[in-house]
Design a protein around this motif. Sequence first.
Motif, PDB file in Angstrom:
ATOM      1  N   GLN A  94       0.833  -1.216   0.000  1.00  0.00           N
ATOM      2  CA  GLN A  94       0.000   0.000   0.000  1.00  0.00           C
ATOM      3  C   GLN A  94       0.862   1.258   0.000  1.00  0.00           C
ATOM      4  O   GLN A  94       0.639   2.188  -0.774  1.00  0.00           O
ATOM      5  CB  GLN A  94      -0.906   0.030   1.236  1.00  0.00           C
ATOM      6  N   GLU A  95       1.864   1.281   0.874  1.00  0.00           N
ATOM      7  CA  GLU A  95       2.599   2.531   1.118  1.00  0.00           C
ATOM      8  C   GLU A  95       3.743   2.751   0.134  1.00  0.00           C
ATOM      9  O   GLU A  95       4.091   3.889  -0.161  1.00  0.00           O
ATOM     10  CB  GLU A  95       3.129   2.541   2.559  1.00  0.00           C
ATOM     11  N   ALA A 110      -2.638 -25.026   0.318  1.00  0.00           N
ATOM     12  CA  ALA A 110      -1.706 -25.942  -0.352  1.00  0.00           C
ATOM     13  C   ALA A 110      -1.505 -25.553  -1.811  1.00  0.00           C
ATOM     14  O   ALA A 110      -0.418 -25.761  -2.371  1.00  0.00           O
ATOM     15  CB  ALA A 110      -2.229 -27.372  -0.248  1.00  0.00           C
ATOM     16  N   ALA A 111      -2.520 -24.976  -2.438  1.00  0.00           N
ATOM     17  CA  ALA A 111      -2.410 -24.588  -3.851  1.00  0.00           C
ATOM     18  C   ALA A 111      -1.434 -23.425  -4.026  1.00  0.00           C
ATOM     19  O   ALA A 111      -0.852 -23.234  -5.107  1.00  0.00           O
ATOM     20  CB  ALA A 111      -3.781 -24.217  -4.405  1.00  0.00           C
ATOM     21  N   ASN A 112      -1.266 -22.624  -2.995  1.00  0.00           N
ATOM     22  CA  ASN A 112      -0.305 -21.514  -3.008  1.00  0.00           C
ATOM     23  C   ASN A 112      -0.514 -20.539  -4.166  1.00  0.00           C
ATOM     24  O   ASN A 112       0.450 -19.949  -4.671  1.00  0.00           O
ATOM     25  CB  ASN A 112       1.139 -22.037  -3.061  1.00  0.00           C
ATOM     26  N   ASP A 113      -1.759 -20.367  -4.592  1.00  0.00           N
ATOM     27  CA  ASP A 113      -1.997 -19.398  -5.666  1.00  0.00           C
ATOM     28  C   ASP A 113      -2.783 -18.177  -5.190  1.00  0.00           C
ATOM     29  O   ASP A 113      -3.197 -17.340  -5.972  1.00  0.00           O
ATOM     30  CB  ASP A 113      -2.701 -20.061  -6.859  1.00  0.00           C
ATOM     31  N   GLN A 114      -2.989 -18.075  -3.883  1.00  0.00           N
ATOM     32  CA  GLN A 114      -3.589 -16.882  -3.286  1.00  0.00           C
ATOM     33  C   GLN A 114      -3.125 -16.792  -1.842  1.00  0.00           C
ATOM     34  O   GLN A 114      -2.726 -17.797  -1.244  1.00  0.00           O
ATOM     35  CB  GLN A 114      -5.116 -16.924  -3.365  1.00  0.00           C
ATOM     36  N   MET A 115      -3.182 -15.580  -1.298  1.00  0.00           N
ATOM     37  CA  MET A 115      -2.756 -15.426   0.098  1.00  0.00           C
ATOM     38  C   MET A 115      -3.370 -14.163   0.695  1.00  0.00           C
ATOM     39  O   MET A 115      -3.674 -13.206  -0.023  1.00  0.00           O
ATOM     40  CB  MET A 115      -1.223 -15.349   0.194  1.00  0.00           C
ATOM     41  N   THR A 116      -3.572 -14.174   2.006  1.00  0.00           N
ATOM     42  CA  THR A 116      -3.917 -12.938   2.696  1.00  0.00           C
ATOM     43  C   THR A 116      -2.617 -12.151   2.877  1.00  0.00           C
ATOM     44  O   THR A 116      -1.570 -12.737   3.146  1.00  0.00           O
ATOM     45  CB  THR A 116      -4.534 -13.209   4.077  1.00  0.00           C
ATOM     46  N   THR A 117      -2.701 -10.846   2.716  1.00  0.00           N
ATOM     47  CA  THR A 117      -1.478 -10.050   2.782  1.00  0.00           C
ATOM     48  C   THR A 117      -1.335  -9.280   4.094  1.00  0.00           C
ATOM     49  O   THR A 117      -0.326  -8.638   4.326  1.00  0.00           O
ATOM     50  CB  THR A 117      -1.426  -9.063   1.599  1.00  0.00           C
ATOM     51  N   CYS A 118      -2.366  -9.369   4.965  1.00  0.00           N
ATOM     52  CA  CYS A 118      -2.261  -8.638   6.229  1.00  0.00           C
ATOM     53  C   CYS A 118      -1.411  -9.377   7.255  1.00  0.00           C
ATOM     54  O   CYS A 118      -0.678  -8.751   8.021  1.00  0.00           O
ATOM     55  CB  CYS A 118      -3.644  -8.326   6.800  1.00  0.00           C
ATOM     56  N   ALA A 154       4.210   0.617  -2.962  1.00  0.00           N
ATOM     57  CA  ALA A 154       3.833   0.320  -4.349  1.00  0.00           C
ATOM     58  C   ALA A 154       2.557   1.062  -4.744  1.00  0.00           C
ATOM     59  O   ALA A 154       2.167   1.034  -5.906  1.00  0.00           O
ATOM     60  CB  ALA A 154       3.627  -1.190  -4.506  1.00  0.00           C
ATOM     61  N   GLY A 155       1.901   1.704  -3.782  1.00  0.00           N
ATOM     62  CA  GLY A 155       0.648   2.394  -4.097  1.00  0.00           C
ATOM     63  C   GLY A 155      -0.466   1.429  -4.473  1.00  0.00           C
ATOM     64  O   GLY A 155      -1.419   1.815  -5.144  1.00  0.00           O
ATOM     65  N   ALA A 156      -0.342   0.192  -4.047  1.00  0.00           N
ATOM     66  CA  ALA A 156      -1.361  -0.808  -4.402  1.00  0.00           C
ATOM     67  C   ALA A 156      -2.680  -0.495  -3.684  1.00  0.00           C
ATOM     68  O   ALA A 156      -2.679  -0.122  -2.512  1.00  0.00           O
ATOM     69  CB  ALA A 156      -0.880  -2.207  -4.012  1.00  0.00           C
ATOM     70  N   GLU A 157      -3.758  -0.641  -4.416  1.00  0.00           N
ATOM     71  CA  GLU A 157      -5.072  -0.363  -3.824  1.00  0.00           C
ATOM     72  C   GLU A 157      -5.652  -1.671  -3.294  1.00  0.00           C
ATOM     73  O   GLU A 157      -6.444  -2.341  -3.943  1.00  0.00           O
ATOM     74  CB  GLU A 157      -5.990   0.270  -4.868  1.00  0.00           C
ATOM     75  N   ILE A 158      -5.182  -2.041  -2.116  1.00  0.00           N
ATOM     76  CA  ILE A 158      -5.633  -3.286  -1.486  1.00  0.00           C
ATOM     77  C   ILE A 158      -6.502  -2.902  -0.300  1.00  0.00           C
ATOM     78  O   ILE A 158      -6.042  -2.210   0.609  1.00  0.00           O
ATOM     79  CB  ILE A 158      -4.438  -4.115  -0.978  1.00  0.00           C
ATOM     80  N   ASP A 159      -7.754  -3.353  -0.320  1.00  0.00           N
ATOM     81  CA  ASP A 159      -8.631  -3.100   0.822  1.00  0.00           C
ATOM     82  C   ASP A 159      -8.245  -4.002   1.980  1.00  0.00           C
ATOM     83  O   ASP A 159      -7.825  -5.148   1.766  1.00  0.00           O
ATOM     84  CB  ASP A 159     -10.087  -3.382   0.457  1.00  0.00           C
ATOM     85  N   THR A 160      -8.390  -3.503   3.178  1.00  0.00           N
ATOM     86  CA  THR A 160      -8.219  -4.335   4.367  1.00  0.00           C
ATOM     87  C   THR A 160      -9.397  -4.088   5.301  1.00  0.00           C
ATOM     88  O   THR A 160     -10.069  -3.056   5.199  1.00  0.00           O
ATOM     89  CB  THR A 160      -6.922  -4.009   5.136  1.00  0.00           C
ATOM     90  N   SER A 161      -9.629  -5.044   6.176  1.00  0.00           N
ATOM     91  CA  SER A 161     -10.691  -4.847   7.165  1.00  0.00           C
ATOM     92  C   SER A 161     -10.214  -5.325   8.525  1.00  0.00           C
ATOM     93  O   SER A 161      -9.830  -4.536   9.372  1.00  0.00           O
ATOM     94  CB  SER A 161     -11.954  -5.579   6.722  1.00  0.00           C
TER      95      SER A 161
END
Length: 317
Positions: free
Chosen positions: A254-255, A295-303, A257-264
């Motif tokens: 976010q800070e 196990a698929a390792n093709d997505q992840m939470t980034t928080c 790369a300026g990525a627009e990633i929502d968090t909650s």
Amino acid sequence: MAMIEVRVAEIIDETPTIKSIRFVRADGRPLGVYQAGAHVDVLTPNGVTRQYSLASKPEDPDSYMVAVKREPNSRGGSAALHELKVGDVLQISEPRNLMAIDPDAGHHVLVAAGVGITPMLSIARYLDLHGQDFDLHYFARSREDAAFLGLLEEKCPQKLHAHLGVPRTEHRAILAEELADLPPKSHLYMCGPAPFMDLVQELAEQQLPAEAIHRENFDAAEQPDASENRPFDVEFEGNVYHVPADRSLVRVLQEEAGAEIDTSCEEGICGTCIMAVLEGEPEHRDNVLTAKEKAANDQMTTCVSRARSERLVLDYF
Ligand code: FES
């Protein structure tokens, strides 16, 4: 994340500690239908965001209902919602579904403990309406503590198996019996306190493949001490950024790369911050993704999640 302004239309004391709260849109328009099993983020009047499963009829576009248990050690979430009055206005998110009904299942087993009945109520409503085969096992301390029990007894008496006042020491034996000999292509959905779900998971895994077990977690996974964090690099949109041990992946993206990633929640329980993994191996630390998805390792939470490999390559999900 886009939030919706809603007005409290109805509050019912379901048990001495659980209130159901029905929301309608503040502007009078319909909220829209939702997928059974979904939850919303609720921004409480004191600025705390919490996740609550929707328990209203999924096909009813006019209102959403959540059930809130007042927690004795509430830091503001459930206590603030128990103070709400009809007519109060607050913000909720769009529904998000981390426990969708599997359309290919031949039979559905719903297992709930305490206020964990709320997502099961929407799933049971959907399955009942669409004539699908299911059993609902509902554990509660007593009839008085069992929210929506009367409704379930009225609407699906053949499907409901109420286990009231059963000592915890007997849960294993009851569950082992109920989960033995499940029909082919069964899928199991569970919600309740973490130790209860761990037990259900252990027993379910003896009968079902991992992808047939669905779990709703509203408790964060225990996190390793920050001193155990390893730094790593992340590539995003062609540029590489360093994630030091003391910063989260989402903050760097976010800070820097300026990525627009929502968090909650920022605790690895809501799924808002999930990104696609194109390369590298994540170190999954969340309670959102299933064992199969991890196990698929093709997505992840980034928080909360980090990296096992030296570098991750990520993209928007
Ligand atoms: S913000 Fe909720 S899982 Fe990351």
